[in-house]
Design a protein around this motif. Structure first.
Motif, PDB file in Angstrom:
ATOM      1  N   ALA A 304      50.608   7.098  89.383  1.00  0.00           N
ATOM      2  CA  ALA A 304      50.342   8.516  89.639  1.00  0.00           C
ATOM      3  C   ALA A 304      51.267   9.069  90.710  1.00  0.00           C
ATOM      4  CB  ALA A 304      48.882   8.693  90.072  1.00  0.00           C
ATOM      5  N   ILE A 305      51.928   8.165  91.470  1.00  0.00           N
ATOM      6  CA  ILE A 305      52.782   8.607  92.582  1.00  0.00           C
ATOM      7  C   ILE A 305      54.201   8.074  92.439  1.00  0.00           C
ATOM      8  CG2 ILE A 305      53.120   8.462  95.084  1.00  0.00           C
ATOM      9  CD1 ILE A 305      50.136   8.389  95.425  1.00  0.00           C
ATOM     10  N   ASP A 306      54.323   6.804  91.996  1.00  0.00           N
ATOM     11  CA  ASP A 306      55.649   6.200  91.876  1.00  0.00           C
ATOM     12  C   ASP A 306      56.359   6.690  90.621  1.00  0.00           C
ATOM     13  OD1 ASP A 306      55.169   4.744  94.147  1.00  0.00           O
ATOM     14  OD2 ASP A 306      54.543   2.921  93.092  1.00  0.00           O
ATOM     15  N   MET A 307      57.671   6.865  90.722  1.00  0.00           N
ATOM     16  CA  MET A 307      58.486   7.166  89.544  1.00  0.00           C
ATOM     17  C   MET A 307      58.869   5.840  88.900  1.00  0.00           C
ATOM     18  SD  MET A 307      62.065   9.267  89.286  1.00  0.00           S
ATOM     19  CE  MET A 307      61.306  10.774  89.915  1.00  0.00           C
ATOM     20  N   ASP A 317      61.725   0.990  77.812  1.00  0.00           N
ATOM     21  CA  ASP A 317      62.317   0.029  78.735  1.00  0.00           C
ATOM     22  C   ASP A 317      63.815   0.313  78.864  1.00  0.00           C
ATOM     23  OD1 ASP A 317      59.868  -1.221  78.850  1.00  0.00           O
ATOM     24  OD2 ASP A 317      60.394  -2.791  77.397  1.00  0.00           O
ATOM     25  N   TYR A 318      64.399  -0.148  79.974  1.00  0.00           N
ATOM     26  CA  TYR A 318      65.860  -0.135  80.100  1.00  0.00           C
ATOM     27  C   TYR A 318      66.292  -1.584  79.873  1.00  0.00           C
ATOM     28  CZ  TYR A 318      70.461   1.211  81.967  1.00  0.00           C
ATOM     29  OH  TYR A 318      71.805   1.488  82.129  1.00  0.00           O
ATOM     30  N   SER A 319      66.318  -1.957  78.605  1.00  0.00           N
ATOM     31  CA  SER A 319      66.447  -3.369  78.238  1.00  0.00           C
ATOM     32  C   SER A 319      67.800  -3.971  78.597  1.00  0.00           C
ATOM     33  CB  SER A 319      66.196  -3.539  76.731  1.00  0.00           C
ATOM     34  OG  SER A 319      67.058  -2.697  75.994  1.00  0.00           O
ATOM     35  N   THR A 327      58.467  -0.792  85.523  1.00  0.00           N
ATOM     36  CA  THR A 327      59.162  -1.106  86.771  1.00  0.00           C
ATOM     37  C   THR A 327      59.299   0.162  87.626  1.00  0.00           C
ATOM     38  OG1 THR A 327      60.421  -2.862  85.700  1.00  0.00           O
ATOM     39  CG2 THR A 327      61.295  -2.005  87.770  1.00  0.00           C
ATOM     40  N   ILE A 328      59.074   0.028  88.918  1.00  0.00           N
ATOM     41  CA  ILE A 328      59.197   1.176  89.819  1.00  0.00           C
ATOM     42  C   ILE A 328      60.667   1.512  90.022  1.00  0.00           C
ATOM     43  CG2 ILE A 328      58.762   2.027  92.158  1.00  0.00           C
ATOM     44  CD1 ILE A 328      56.337   0.177  92.291  1.00  0.00           C
ATOM     45  N   ALA A 329      61.040   2.719  89.656  1.00  0.00           N
ATOM     46  CA  ALA A 329      62.402   3.198  89.903  1.00  0.00           C
ATOM     47  C   ALA A 329      62.518   3.801  91.286  1.00  0.00           C
ATOM     48  CB  ALA A 329      62.792   4.223  88.837  1.00  0.00           C
ATOM     49  N   SER A 330      61.444   4.484  91.724  1.00  0.00           N
ATOM     50  CA  SER A 330      61.465   5.123  93.046  1.00  0.00           C
ATOM     51  C   SER A 330      60.040   5.212  93.575  1.00  0.00           C
ATOM     52  CB  SER A 330      62.084   6.526  92.958  1.00  0.00           C
ATOM     53  OG  SER A 330      61.984   7.181  94.213  1.00  0.00           O
ATOM     54  N   PHE A 397      56.306 -11.543  92.514  1.00  0.00           N
ATOM     55  CA  PHE A 397      57.052 -10.906  91.426  1.00  0.00           C
ATOM     56  C   PHE A 397      58.469 -10.558  91.880  1.00  0.00           C
ATOM     57  CE2 PHE A 397      58.586  -7.098  89.265  1.00  0.00           C
ATOM     58  CZ  PHE A 397      58.508  -7.502  87.933  1.00  0.00           C
ATOM     59  N   ALA A 398      58.591 -10.021  93.098  1.00  0.00           N
ATOM     60  CA  ALA A 398      59.915  -9.630  93.600  1.00  0.00           C
ATOM     61  C   ALA A 398      60.828 -10.851  93.715  1.00  0.00           C
ATOM     62  CB  ALA A 398      59.765  -8.941  94.958  1.00  0.00           C
TER      63      ALA A 398
END
Length: 904
Positions: A304-307, A317-319, A327-330, A397-398
């Protein structure tokens, strides 16, 4: 190292003491420093020299989800320093040591009270060395430092001498506490003002590394991985620990490369850490505590907040570069484009988004530093993590994502206490340098042939001891020869052990008693003074020299083995290490049974009690210190929940009806025995309370052995015969859960309301689901919340203080001046040999005029035929058909209520 510099400096020993301390260590053939061998049969206790921290068989106490669990040190013999702190910008982390018999102010009171009641004047309840201690972990918010100081004062932790080996005594008001963190400087004056102690400051980074090394080298089930909600413990090989990366996430983040003991370098860090999360979280969500903020995140939805990548690519997906749509882009990126104010966003979503942003950042920076130095192992600690599953998953995960699965993030159960542990170790290191070179050398002689590879197991008491542990319990030479471990292939017998072809020429059936049990190795255990004739006393009722009896009971123990192994392994989280040790234990114990089947006199004259104790000793040898610990905790909780209703029911009865119901209750509750196959099958069919109620409903007299009427007449009197109260009753308790809580405690309460002193006698060491003397005070405290009689008696016996419980609803009009006490029996078996009891129990027996033995092990397997100088009541439910037939000519689930007047 910083330290006091005045004339009272306790570190300045004279030369003789320094040499004495050094003499405890010698150089071994391999260049490692080994402990000087102690005299055979004695514990390693170096009074007068620097105290040592004994980590042999150290283990985490509590269930595997418990945060900041206590660490049990079962073999600790020296007194060591008691308190250390890490005072950070946000939190105070406090660590303190306690003895088994001396771990709190409340327990000090218990000891003093028991001494007074039992008339002991020698200053110690025991005549044998005290083993065991615990490390406790407590935290406070730094801005509530006065609460921390109150806690220290309430337990008198600041009164303990931090240098007990020194010949110099500290004048009042010159005590020293080891402290690390910024608060060591900020609050030094406050500690002096409030507690009258000086703070000795320790380097923060050094303490962090020392604490981590200690945990990773010495404590099993400390390190674990956490991915997608799944926790898996990691067994660390102390010989292959270095180098590793330690990432300490406190208010900020320090990244430390650790190359060995005292060899480390801070290689990186970031100011975006736990303080960032808490600070921004308070501003954005109005949460009032760190834990509240973490709890809030569990209900959040960061999308709801993260891009996200999917927001940019229309849900795709950006395969090409391996990025999924989720995946969090921003982080917080959607707040840019949406026309919303802060109050339009849910606090839960803000908290989660913030948590993921900081956790991912920490994981990525850690990975890059591990890559920089070629390290594969990263350990994360610090109170930012808090055992929070989502935080650990995010960091994991990171690391996994950026390393493409080549690295793993690992966490520590005492993550936030690394600094406090390091400060604790800095009290002249507690001999830690020596510890790391010799105490952690481990062997697994019984298990290694079967499990393969190097297995970590119990440490040697003496590095010159190269024999199988079995040989400690049998006579060597021409009379008895220990079995020889063989490789699994081409062997016979249950455990893959072959009986040696040379058995000696002088085997005798009574050549030696099997001497097992940690406490039984100490020769100062005493004969129970109430035995009518110790010379003719025979504890065992089963004669294993009879081939039929021997074969039957060896088969029973063998058939129970799989259930026992499953329980033992489950008690330690079902880890691969636990499974290997469980398999090794099963093979070792099976080897004993196989040998006894072929060679009955191999260990001298044996009874069933010896076999049961051998089983417990095997468990302890393979580091299963308390296999039924979680089972006992669960059953205690369930039983305490229904205790108030039972007490209310009892108080509504007439005196005669109540006495019968109490004895029925003891017999019914004794059904709970995890050593019985029949009872294990029962557990699978119902809950503990359902089984207890069923058992009580089926109580019908006459019982197979039924002396209740004689006991009732003694208690209540009869026509023309007035009763007189017993002065002191010794109640030998059996199992945890319903047995002690719904059976024996209500019976003890009845004696207390009549003015009889009650001493609960319990095991010194765990055995199956038997309750121990260490566990009983907590159980009594839980029961006392619902009963004024128990509360007052427990207070008089030193088991609890007023502040621990609130007056309950039970029997407010009853009054008693009799105390309730707890003593240990000196035993670690389901049975008891009254020729070997603790000095504490012997002292308690001095003024006792009633002995109650409860349970199959204590009242049937052993002591059914024992005669006493005082009255005796033997209570048990029979849970073995053969025993029922042989002993009472009855059937399984028959009841025994045997009352005996004093034997003249």
């Amino acid at each position: 190292m910083a330290g006091p510099e005045d004339e009272h400096d306790p570190i300045l020993h004279d030369k003789r003491e320094a040499e004495a301390a050094k003499s405890q260590v010698c150089v071994g053939a391999g260049g490692e420093r080994d402990m000087a061998p102690s005299a055979p049969g004695t514990s390693i206790h170096r009074s007068g020299s620097r105290p040592q921290l004994d980590l042999s068989k150290a283990e985490i106490q509590g269930n595997f989800e418990e945060r900041d669990p206590t660490i049990l040190l079962p073999n600790q013999s020296d007194d060591i320093s008691h308190l250390a702190l890490d005072i950070g910008g946000s939190l105070i982390k406090l660590l303190y040591f306690s003895r088994h018999e001396d771990y709190s102010n409340d327990d000090d009171k218990r000891k003093r009270t028991i001494k007074e009641r039992l008339g002991i004047t020698n200053g110690n309840l025991r005549s044998y060395p005290v083993l065991g201690g615990r490390l406790h972990f407590v935290k406070f918010e730094t801005h509530k430092i006065n609460e921390c100081l109150d806690f220290i004062h309430s337990k008198q932790l600041h009164r303990r001498d931090p240098y007990p080996w020194s010949s110099k005594t500290l004048p009042l008001g010159t005590g020293v506490i080891k402290v690390t963190g910024g608060g060591a400087y900020k609050f030094a004056d406050l500690f002096k003002e409030r507690l009258g102690v000086s703070i000795e400051k320790e380097d923060e980074m050094h303490c962090l590394v020392s604490g981590a090394n200690f945990l990773l080298k010495a404590i099993r089930h400390e390190a674990f991985t956490h991915m997608e909600g799944e926790k898996e413990f990691v067994q660390i090989d102390s010989n292959d620990l270095y180098p590793y990366l330690l990432v300490n996430v406190g208010s900020g983040v320090s990244i430390i490369k650790v190359d060995g003991e005292g060899k480390f370098e801070r290689v990186s860090g970031t100011n975006v850490g736990g303080g960032t999360y808490w600070g921004l979280g308070r501003l954005l969500t109005k949460c009032k505590s760190f834990d509240e903020l973490l709890e809030l995140s569990q209900k959040g939805d960061n999308s709801a907040i993260d891009m996200l990548v999917g927001d940019i690519y229309g849900g795709m997906d950006y395969s090409k570069i391996g990025l999924s749509a989720s995946t969090i882009a921003s982080s917080f990126g959607k707040a840019i484009s949406e026309n919303k104010e802060l109050e339009d966003y849910r606090p839960e979503d803000i908290s989660l988004s913030l948590l993921r942003m900081i956790s991912y950042n920490i994981g990525q920076i850690s990975y890059l530093n591990a890559l920089r130095f070629g390290l594969k192992r990263i350990f994360f600690g610090g109170f930012f993590i808090r055992g929070h599953a989502y935080t650990m998953d995010t960091i994991s995960f990171a690391v996994h994502f950026w390393s493409k699965g080549e690295m793993q993030a690992m966490f520590l159960r005492h993550e936030g206490f690394l600094g406090a542990l390091g400060a604790f170790m800095s009290y002249e290191k507690h001999g830690l340098d020596d510890l790391m070179s010799h105490q952690l050398v481990e062997r697994f002689p019984m298990g290694a042939p079967y499990t393969g590879g190097n297995i970590h197991g119990p440490p040697l008491g003496d590095l010159n001891e190269k024999i199988s542990w079995m040989e400690k319990f049998v006579r060597r030479g021409t009379e008895i020869t220990a079995p020889v471990p063989m490789t699994p292939s081409k062997t016979t017998g249950l455990g893959g052990f072959e009986v040696p072809s040379s058995r000696g020429s002088a085997l005798r059936s009574d050549a030696s008693a099997l001497n097992v049990g940690v406490l039984h190795l100490v020769p100062t255990l005493e004969v129970f003074p109430l035995l009518a004739d110790p010379k003719t006393y025979e504890p065992n009722t089963i004669d294993l020299s009879d081939q039929g009896e021997r074969e039957y009971w060896l088969k029973v123990l063998s058939e129970h083995l799989p259930d026992l192994v499953d329980t033992a392994v489950a008690s330690e989280g079902g880890t691969e290490d636990a499974k290997r040790r469980g398999d090794a234990f099963a093979r070792a114990f099976s080897a004993h049974l196989a040998r006894l089947m072929e060679e009955p006199a191999a260990y001298g004259k044996l009874g069933l009690a010896n076999l049961l104790e051998l089983r417990e000793e095997c468990l302890r040898e393979f580091q299963f210190v308390d296999a039924y610990r979680s089972v006992k905790l669960r059953e205690n909780e369930a039983s305490l929940a229904v205790l108030p209703d039972l007490l209310e029911e009892l108080d509504s009865m007439s005196e005669e009806a109540r006495l019968l119901t109490l004895i029925e209750g003891v017999l019914a509750a004794n059904i709970f025995d995890w050593g019985s196959r029949a009872c294990v099958d029962l557990y699978r069919k119902g809950t503990i309370i359902e089984i207890y109620r069923m058992s009580r409903n089926k109580m019908q007299r006459p019982w197979r052995v039924d002396d209740f009427d004689a006991f009732k007449e003694r208690m209540l009197g009869s026509e023309g015969k007035q009763p007189h109260r017993h002065k002191r009753a010794l109640l030998f308790v059996d199992n945890s859960g319903a047995d002690v809580i719904l059976g024996m405690l209500p019976l003890a309460r009845e004696f207390l309301r009549r003015g009889t002193e009650v001493v609960l006698v319990a095991n010194s060491l765990p055995a199956l689901n038997d309750v121990t003397a260490m566990e009983l005070p907590d159980i009594v405290a839980g029961a006392a919340k619902h009963c004024d009689i128990l509360r007052r008696a427990a207070e008089m016996g030193g088991l609890l203080v007023d502040a621990m419980v609130n007056p309950g609803d039970g029997s407010k009009n009853d009054s008693t001046s009799a105390p309730l006490m707890v003593v240990e029996n000196g035993c670690g078996s389901p049975c008891i040999d009254l020729r070997q009891v603790s000095s504490e129990l012997a002292a308690a027996a001095k003024d006792a005029d009633l002995v109650i033995l409860e349970g199959m092990g204590r009242a049937l397997h052993t002591n059914f035929n024992a005669q006493f100088k005082c009255e005796a009541l033997k209570l048990a439910m029979v849970k073995n058909q053969r025993l029922a037939e042989k002993l009472i000519r009855g059937n399984i689930y028959d009841c025994v209520c045997r009352y005996e007047p004093p034997s003249l």
